[in-house]
Design an enzyme around this catalytic site. Structure first.
Site, PDB file in Angstrom:
ATOM      1  N   CYS A 401     -70.468  31.469  11.208  1.00 34.41           N
ATOM      2  CA  CYS A 401     -69.972  30.608  12.073  1.00 34.41           C
ATOM      3  C   CYS A 401     -69.244  31.117  13.207  1.00 34.41           C
ATOM      4  O   CYS A 401     -69.739  31.536  13.970  1.00 34.41           O
ATOM      5  CB  CYS A 401     -69.046  29.426  11.570  1.00 34.41           C
ATOM      6  SG  CYS A 401     -68.573  27.860  12.155  1.00 34.41           S
ATOM      7  N   HIS A 528     -72.956  27.557   7.262  1.00 31.09           N
ATOM      8  CA  HIS A 528     -72.282  28.217   6.257  1.00 31.09           C
ATOM      9  C   HIS A 528     -73.007  28.285   4.860  1.00 31.09           C
ATOM     10  O   HIS A 528     -73.072  27.453   4.193  1.00 31.09           O
ATOM     11  CB  HIS A 528     -70.929  27.441   5.715  1.00 31.09           C
ATOM     12  CG  HIS A 528     -70.081  27.403   7.175  1.00 31.09           C
ATOM     13  ND1 HIS A 528     -68.764  28.147   7.221  1.00 31.09           N
ATOM     14  CD2 HIS A 528     -70.151  26.637   8.335  1.00 31.09           C
ATOM     15  CE1 HIS A 528     -68.300  27.922   8.069  1.00 31.09           C
ATOM     16  NE2 HIS A 528     -68.768  27.037   8.899  1.00 31.09           N
ATOM     17  N   GLU A 530     -72.268  29.833   2.300  1.00 34.32           N
ATOM     18  CA  GLU A 530     -71.562  30.144   1.127  1.00 34.32           C
ATOM     19  C   GLU A 530     -71.621  28.879   0.165  1.00 34.32           C
ATOM     20  O   GLU A 530     -71.244  28.639  -0.844  1.00 34.32           O
ATOM     21  CB  GLU A 530     -70.245  30.595   1.652  1.00 34.32           C
ATOM     22  CG  GLU A 530     -69.084  29.637   2.161  1.00 34.32           C
ATOM     23  CD  GLU A 530     -69.400  29.587   3.646  1.00 34.32           C
ATOM     24  OE1 GLU A 530     -68.614  29.209   4.586  1.00 34.32           O
ATOM     25  OE2 GLU A 530     -70.439  30.350   4.238  1.00 34.32           O
TER      26      GLU A 530
END
Length: 604
Positions: A401, A528, A530
């Site tokens: 990001c 993102h 994750e």
């Protein structure tokens, strides 16, 4: 439908999220479809406008919901996909009631907390409990509800009253209460103190809810005598009191709880029909194997997270989890060093030289670097400096990001020689705005106005590391949370100078993934990754980072992105003395910052 309500006592952050997730994991291993709901008593509509220092990271769902980080635990433990309405807040409930009142749905009646607010809570729970969350599309059989905060908080009173009524609405045989409480163990005496738990259970019972299970969180296991004492004062059988001490990993908690016969108890209490149960070793095998693997990780790797919110590790919970998932996969214990981005800036050399030199020393001693997301001006220059150092010194790097945007700014400044290149988020008057805001997401409001949720990324190039890590798919879906993008006017210049945008959005308007060719691993993504990492299925960008840090990425890709059957690899390092870099021989890790360690500070 069966319901399990999980409440907390004594202090918040005691581990309700992991306990709730573990209940769900146990039931799912028994073949029961499970859904989860998190209740946050704050008045905010969602977590989107929170500072990470308030409640930790903001977790993003497929549908763009910005929610509490506990929903990340639920998705990781149960491998399910939740919706934004699986996170209930006081703000959402009151807004729904006020909207009904404005429409005239209450036919002139006085709108009150009881029954209108409490009815709205019960109706919301019943509605969300019916929504499928697994890929098979089946309706869940059990809904686990975690009530945030602790019993006695004024903010949660309406929710406690709603569930007092709810137990009669759905009947007792379909409703179970688990109370998670801290049992302090002062070092001065060494004994377990039960008074706080007694008080919290007494208050819960006084509000009309009686716990069926008491989960005692403590640093060390509590003795049987302590359980009997709690049993006498809390009207719960000793066998229904579970001691859960601090464990090396949160992924050991489901097995630990099931060793106390939790599946048998829940099956009997809620009439789930899980009989006969197979041998515990069989249906909990995936969790047993994962826990064993984590316990026996012999080799270590140091990852630096250069962030803006490093005072609270929960600010980067999903990032640290994703790193551990990747490390576990290839047999490495990941030790994380948090570096405050501001300390890397040249201005700190005059203001606080000790912090400046310590930050750079930690960065130089790590094996790889992650520059995660963030908002605002503070620390951006430090992130850009970290990116520059990784690019120039061939240090494996992953930008996420804002880290993606920092990589674009750094390359523009130091390769294209656009010295004032910047993001309009930081400098509106820059002559070279290489990162700009997206007009459709700039509405004046802060909450829920970003580019949010799961979106498609299409690969432009086939011969790139990141595509191969994703299994050579032509397109992928990942979750987003951003308001700024790469300025299209600079893309050609950047690519001609070597910064390759290998992934773009499906409308071919926005840059999603960048990569450098002549670098061990220089990858940055606008999304993102994750958020979609799972314990046994790590996120590809994170897996690539860890492999590159140990110089295993080329061989991994050459084998078709498969790990060698030899575990561990012959060139893994046994100890710090075996590390090639002399400076790393001197590295000592005083505090293991493994965010997955099961402690009261990491389980909020």
């Amino acid at each position: 439908m069966k319901y399990i309500l999980v409440t907390g006592g004594v202090i918040s952050g005691v581990g309700k999220g992991v306990i709730s997730s573990s209940f769900g994991a146990i039931l799912k291993c028994c073949g029961i479809e499970v859904t989860m709901i998190k209740i946050d008593p704050y008045i905010n509509l969602d977590a989107g406008t929170f500072s990470p220092y308030e409640h930790g990271e903001v977790y993003v769902l497929d549908d763009g919901g910005e929610v509490d980080l506990d929903l990340g635990n639920y998705e990781r433990f149960l491998n399910i996909t939740l919706h934004k309405d699986n996170n209930i807040t006081t703000g959402k409930i009151y807004l729904s009631v006020i909207e009904k009142e404005r429409r005239g749905d209450y036919l002139g009646k006085t709108v009150q907390v009881v029954p209108h607010i409490t009815d709205a809570i019960q109706e919301w729970v019943e509605k969300e409990a019916q929504k499928p969350v697994s890929e098979n599309g089946k309706t869940p059989e059990v809904c686990i509800i975690e009530l945030g905060g602790i019993v006695g908080d004024i903010e949660s009173m309406a929710f406690v009253e709603a569930f007092r009524q709810f137990q009669f609405r759905v009947k007792r045989e379909n409703f179970c209460v688990a109370h998670v409480s801290l049992v302090p163990q002062p070092k001065t005496t060494g004994e377990s103190k039960t008074k706080p738990t007694q008080s919290s259970v007494r208050e819960l019972r006084g509000l009309g809810l009686s716990p069926d299970i008491i989960v005692c969180r403590s640093e060390r296991p509590i003795e049987d005598g302590v359980k009997e004492k709690i049993s006498n004062f809390c009207h719960v059988a000793p066998q229904q009191i579970i001691s859960v001490p601090d464990l090396p990993s949160v992924y050991e908690v489901p097995v630990f709880i099931e060793n106390h016969g939790m599946a048998d108890f829940l099956s009997e209490r809620l009439n789930l029909g899980i009989t006969p149960l197979p041998p515990r070793r069989k249906y909990m095998m995936q969790w047993i194997e994962l826990g064993d693997k984590i316990r026996h990780l012999k080799y270590e790797i140091v990852v630096a997270i250069v962030g803006k919110y490093t005072r609270l590790e929960d600010s980067y919970t999903s990032v640290t989890k994703a790193l551990h998932h990747a490390g576990n996969k290839i047999g490495y214990k990941v030790n994380i060093t948090f570096i405050e981005a501001s300390n890397l800036e040249k201005s700190m050399l005059a203001d606080d030289p000790a912090s400046y030199h310590n930050a750079w020393r930690e960065l130089c001693l790590c094996h790889c670097v992650v520059v995660p997301g963030g908002f605002g001006k503070r620390g951006v220059e430090g992130k850009i400096e970290a990116v520059r150092w990784c690019r120039e010194n061939d240090k494996p790097f992953l930008g996420i990001c804002l880290g993606f945007q920092a990589a674009v700014i750094e390359f523009s400044r130091n390769v294209l020689k656009l010295e004032d290149a910047h993001s309009t988020e930081v400098n509106e008057d820059t002559k070279n705005p290489v990162v700009i805001d997206m007009p459709e997401h700039t509405t004046g409001n802060m909450g829920g106005t970003m580019r949010l949720g799961k979106r498609t990324t299409v690969f432009k190039q086939s011969n790139c590391k990141i595509k191969k890590l994703y299994g050579n798919r032509d397109r992928i879906e990942e979750r987003h949370r951003h308001r700024y993008e790469v300025n299209p006017a600079y893309i050609d210049k950047l690519e001609k100078s070597g910064l390759k945008f290998v992934g773009i959005d499906e409308h071919q308007e926005r840059m999603e993934i960048l990569e450098l060719d002549n670098h061990p691993y220089f990858v940055a993504v606008q999304f993102h990754p994750e958020y979609m990492s799972r314990p046994v299925s790590p996120s590809p960008p994170f897996l690539g980072l860890i492999l590159a840090a140990r110089d295993r990425l080329k061989s991994y890709i050459a084998r078709g992105c498969k790990l060698s059957p030899r575990e561990p690899q012959s060139d893994y390092y046994d100890t710090d003395e075996d590390l090639e870099d002399d400076t790393l021989k001197k590295l000592t890790i005083e505090n293991d910052t493994d965010s997955s360690a099961y402690s009261s500070s990491s389980l909020s």
